[in-house]
Design an enzyme around this catalytic site. Structure first.
Site, mmCIF file in Angstrom:
data_model
loop_
_atom_site.group_PDB
_atom_site.id
_atom_site.type_symbol
_atom_site.label_atom_id
_atom_site.label_comp_id
_atom_site.label_asym_id
_atom_site.label_seq_id
_atom_site.Cartn_x
_atom_site.Cartn_y
_atom_site.Cartn_z
ATOM 1 N N LEU A 78 1.120 -1.420 0.033
ATOM 2 C CA LEU A 78 0.296 0.028 -0.285
ATOM 3 C C LEU A 78 0.558 1.113 0.164
ATOM 4 O O LEU A 78 1.993 1.232 0.641
ATOM 5 C CB LEU A 78 -0.931 0.066 1.122
ATOM 6 C CG LEU A 78 -2.202 -1.130 1.512
ATOM 7 C CD1 LEU A 78 -2.559 -0.726 2.598
ATOM 8 C CD2 LEU A 78 -3.131 -0.337 0.700
ATOM 9 N N LYS A 110 -4.993 -1.099 10.323
ATOM 10 C CA LYS A 110 -3.490 -1.637 9.319
ATOM 11 C C LYS A 110 -3.157 -2.110 10.823
ATOM 12 O O LYS A 110 -2.439 -2.014 11.144
ATOM 13 C CB LYS A 110 -3.313 -0.158 8.398
ATOM 14 C CG LYS A 110 -1.703 -1.080 7.655
ATOM 15 C CD LYS A 110 -1.005 -0.442 7.305
ATOM 16 C CE LYS A 110 0.018 -0.212 6.502
ATOM 17 N NZ LYS A 110 0.829 -1.698 6.658
ATOM 18 N N LYS A 291 -10.243 2.266 2.028
ATOM 19 C CA LYS A 291 -9.613 1.682 0.480
ATOM 20 C C LYS A 291 -11.666 2.437 0.091
ATOM 21 O O LYS A 291 -12.576 2.885 0.279
ATOM 22 C CB LYS A 291 -10.503 -0.222 0.783
ATOM 23 C CG LYS A 291 -9.303 -0.667 1.451
ATOM 24 C CD LYS A 291 -9.698 -2.155 1.877
ATOM 25 C CE LYS A 291 -8.307 -2.837 2.594
ATOM 26 N NZ LYS A 291 -8.626 -3.625 3.624
ATOM 27 N N CYS A 425 15.708 -3.681 49.576
ATOM 28 C CA CYS A 425 17.012 -3.926 50.340
ATOM 29 C C CYS A 425 16.552 -4.146 51.607
ATOM 30 O O CYS A 425 15.342 -4.523 52.284
ATOM 31 C CB CYS A 425 17.369 -2.397 50.807
ATOM 32 S SG CYS A 425 17.538 -1.915 51.817
HETATM 33 S S1 IVH Z 1 -5.416 -4.471 2.146
HETATM 34 C C1 IVH Z 1 -4.386 -4.769 -2.025
HETATM 35 N N1 IVH Z 1 -5.688 -4.266 4.482
HETATM 36 O O1 IVH Z 1 -0.571 -3.524 4.821
HETATM 37 C C2 IVH Z 1 -4.586 -4.110 -1.045
HETATM 38 N N2 IVH Z 1 -3.525 -4.541 4.540
HETATM 39 O O2 IVH Z 1 1.498 -2.307 4.122
HETATM 40 C C3 IVH Z 1 -3.523 -4.318 0.043
HETATM 41 N N3 IVH Z 1 -2.373 -4.788 5.662
HETATM 42 O O3 IVH Z 1 0.792 -6.249 2.438
HETATM 43 C C4 IVH Z 1 -4.083 -4.788 1.573
HETATM 44 N N4 IVH Z 1 -3.652 -4.405 7.640
HETATM 45 O O4 IVH Z 1 -0.243 -6.723 4.931
HETATM 46 C C5 IVH Z 1 -5.281 -4.463 3.467
HETATM 47 N N5 IVH Z 1 -6.640 -3.619 6.628
HETATM 48 C C6 IVH Z 1 -5.754 -4.074 5.822
HETATM 49 C C7 IVH Z 1 -4.241 -4.067 6.247
HETATM 50 C C8 IVH Z 1 -3.681 -4.622 4.963
HETATM 51 C C9 IVH Z 1 -2.543 -4.546 7.639
HETATM 52 C C10 IVH Z 1 -1.019 -4.850 5.765
HETATM 53 C C11 IVH Z 1 -0.928 -5.530 4.225
HETATM 54 C C12 IVH Z 1 -0.987 -4.942 3.661
HETATM 55 C C13 IVH Z 1 0.521 -3.967 4.127
HETATM 56 C C14 IVH Z 1 0.806 -2.997 3.225
#
Ligand code: IVH
Length: 691
Positions: A78, A110, A291, A425
């Site tokens: 991302l 995340k 997203k 102590c």
């Molecule tokens: S979506 C194509 N959703 O973050 C869409 N990723 O820095 C990519 N990650 O490789 C994934 N929480 O390992 C998505 N709620 C979440 C996430 C997430 C963690 C991680 C994932 C990705 C990385 C990118």
């Protein structure tokens, strides 16, 4: 940056990313890595003809752990934004790509773990693959049984791939490190490394659990075409509901579920809500993923080779940084405990400069294998005390030195009792009499106005007090002989000391500084037993009937009370109150047989009867002068239970000025909120503080 510095930066970033994705400990913390990549990207924007082929900006990030299972669809990374402005700018570019303003965004945590793809064939989990370099990953199917939230059989016999993050919750991480250390291993630096190392480890003598969170659901080549078409058309939010329905764990069951909102401003508001509760989450997050929710918008925006253009990571400030351990200090506390504290090369974590971190006890230092000069991973979240996770072993130069443990008490030179993990102590609480008396006289204990640390030092140095009870024997002429003690201050101090004799048992108990108990535990013990006599008569089994005291803590509390017996006798002889007003003692002999007599009985029938109340933020109006402890006392007087954290069991949150994460959490859980004024009105009849 010049071309050589650029090449070096690319090399550093590639090395760090390789270590990161391989689950090793990276020589760079997340912040440093992000800064490096941003520097690289800035230089490349100016010199597009000189971009190096392995630059981390140009490909699927990571790219090191060569795996042998190809992904059907690349597992992308991302792009990041770091501020509301950058996020709004991203929505602008998203609108340009889709041809319209996007009005459905899915916003969720995340998760700070590592990405895996779980392949299900007719409902059965057949393969678990790491992300690897994004095009192919390592087969880690052996780990399936240890990953919670990833069912071996789905609720329906479908052929799909579930992608998501494997991580360790804070509790799983602590457990994993305990087990690892017990097997003679080095502790993992953080939950992410622990999850990566554990997932890939094949022949370990032990297994430790991890947790999976699904965040995408896609068809596989032999998925039924109708289902494949459906999956390709569903919004992200619908895919997540479907995944949850199939039995996959998702963010939906956490305090920070994915939500769908309509405007960029709402996204930013949600980001702030999630950031506010971050420190209290039972797992680590390093940002928020936003997203475009609708499949049509995702298709229109498309994907680059490295990252989709329809999603973005809104990064939160790192809570971990690597710095150096310069020194270890040994400080004696008010109960005589000799606690090590790490002196660090100052490092800024989430806006505060961190110079010290807790090290718990000598055994902990040994277990972690720490040495002076080590690079260490420091963790600080919310307002908790910063802690050292582990040394970053591969950054060692060989110049690190062992940490010397004290052989005698660093304060008074007495012997050290090393029979327990926390060293003490041999003089116990008399070693640091000034600290123990200052604490006892404090506002939340005996509340003796005019008896601050400076005055206590005078009294101790003049030899007038050797323990807490001696305070009550102080005479006017003695005090008048002290520096800066006139007639009025002396009389005021004597009056305050005399008044302290009337304090309820809970405060007297707290003033004694029983190890393992603080203010709220002292109140629970006092309410449960009602008199000091009953407390002293209690054995470990009886002590365990107090709410919150388990089988581990009970014997040590009983031993402490026994150790304090001479002092308690002396206090009682001086006329100090030893009963808790309003509390009824447990029925004497048969108390042990009554299974219901498990906790302190709160005052019956008060306005807060049966309620669990949390106070947060600054109190105003009638309550302005009350300390948090006094607020808790008030809650308990009015029949309620006070608690410091908001959960589903909380019934009321009193939110004052500046209330932050607890208020946000209450709103999220739909818990009743009250302003300090509302609350004052509710408990009006109980508003005497005893001051
Ligand atoms: S979506 C194509 N959703 O973050 C869409 N990723 O820095 C990519 N990650 O490789 C994934 N929480 O390992 C998505 N709620 C979440 C996430 C997430 C963690 C991680 C994932 C990705 C990385 C990118």
């Amino acid at each position: 940056m010049d071309a050589a510095a650029y090449a070096q930066a690319v090399e550093d970033a590639v090395g760090a990313a390789a270590a990161y994705y391989a689950g090793g400990s990276s020589p760079l913390d997340d912040d440093a890595y992000d800064r490096l990549v941003r520097g690289i990207a800035a230089w490349e924007a100016e010199h597009p003809d000189q971009v190096l082929p392995d630059s981390p900006t140009g490909k699927v990030a990571g790219g090191a752990a060569e795996g042998d299972v190809p992904h059907t669809v690349p597992m992308l990374s991302l792009d990041n934004v770091f501020s509301p402005e950058e996020f709004i700018a991203w929505t602008g570019s998203l609108a340009r790509r889709t041809g319209h303003d996007v009005t459905r965004f899915s916003v969720g945590p995340k998760l700070d773990g590592l990405a895996v793809a779980a392949r299900y064939s007719r409902g059965r989990l057949t393969r678990l693959i790491t992300r690897g370099d994004g095009t192919a990953g390592e087969d880690v199917t052996h780990a399936v049984g240890t990953v919670e939230g990833l069912p071996e059989t789905l609720a329906e016999p479908v052929t799909v791939e579930v992608r998501g993050e494997v991580l360790m919750t804070t509790a799983q991480f602590e457990h994993a490190n305990e087990v690892r250390i017990a097997h003679g291993g080095q502790p993992f630096a953080n939950p992410r490394n622990a999850a990566a190392g554990t997932l890939r480890a094949k022949e370990r003598a032990y297994t430790v659990p991890m947790t999976f969170f699904g965040y995408s659901l896609l068809p596989l080549p032999d998925t039924d075409p109708a289902l494949a078409a459906e999956l390709n058309e569903l919004a992200h939010s619908d895919l997540m509901s479907m995944a949850a329905g199939l039995g996959v764990h998702t963010s939906a069951r956490t305090a920070v579920p994915d939500v769908v909102v309509e405007t960029p401003e709402q996204v930013v508001a949600r980001v702030q809500e999630i950031a506010a509760v971050r420190a209290e989450l039972p797992f680590g997050i390093d940002g928020i993923v936003v997203k475009a929710d609708l499949a049509a918008d995702q298709r229109a925006a498309g994907s680059g080779s490295r990252a989709p253009r329809w999603a973005i990571a809104y990064k939160l400030p790192a809570v971990e940084k690597i710095t150096r351990l310069l020194e270890v200090e040994w400080n004696v506390g008010r109960t005589g405990i000799i606690a090590p504290r790490a002196v660090l090369e100052p490092v800024v974590i989430d806006g505060s400069t961190i110079t010290y971190a807790t090290l718990h006890n000598p055994a902990d230092i040994t277990r972690r294998g720490l040495r002076l000069g080590d690079h260490v991973m420091v963790h600080r979240a919310g307002d908790v005390i910063p802690r050292i996770e582990a040394p970053v072993a591969h950054l060692r130069t060989g110049d690190e030195r062992p940490i010397a443990f004290p052989e005698r008490c660093p304060r008074c030179g007495s012997d050290i009792d090393t029979s327990e993990e926390r060293w003490r102590c041999a003089q116990g609480r008399s070693c640091h009499l000034v600290a123990s008396l200052t604490y006892a006289a404090g506002r939340d204990q005996l509340d003796i106005e005019g008896l601050g640390a400076t005055r206590v030092v005078q009294l101790v140095e003049a030899g007038m007090v050797a323990d807490l009870a001696d305070l009550f024997a102080l005479r006017r002429e003695q005090l008048l002989g002290l520096d800066r003690m006139g007639g009025t201050s002396t009389d005021n101090l004597l009056a305050a000391i005399a008044k302290a004799k009337e304090q309820p048992l809970s405060r007297v108990l707290c003033a004694l500084g029983v190890r393992g108990t603080g203010r709220s535990m002292s109140r629970r013990i006092a309410r449960h037993f009602a008199t000091m006599e009953n407390i002293r008569a209690a054995d470990a089994e009886a002590m365990q009937r107090v709410e919150g005291i388990g089988s581990e803590k009970a014997p040590s509390i009983v031993a402490e009370i026994a150790e304090l017996a001479p002092l308690v006798d002396k206090l009682a002889a001086a006329g100090v109150n030893m009963t808790e007003p309003g509390a009824t003692p447990p029925p004497a002999a048969d108390a042990g047989l009554d299974a219901d007599a498990t906790s302190a009985t709160p005052a019956e029938g008060g306005p807060l009867a049966g309620m669990s109340v949390v106070v947060t933020g600054a109190m105003t109006g009638m309550l302005e002068k009350l300390t948090r402890n006094e607020m808790n006392e008030l809650i308990e007087r009015a029949g309620g239970r006070s608690s410091s954290s908001v959960s589903k069991k909380t019934t009321l949150v009193v939110a004052g000025e500046g209330a932050g994460s607890k208020r946000a959490k209450a709103e999220q859980l739909g818990i009743r909120l009250a302003t300090p004024d509302d609350f004052a009105a509710l408990v009006a009849g109980f508003l005497t503080t005893g001051r």
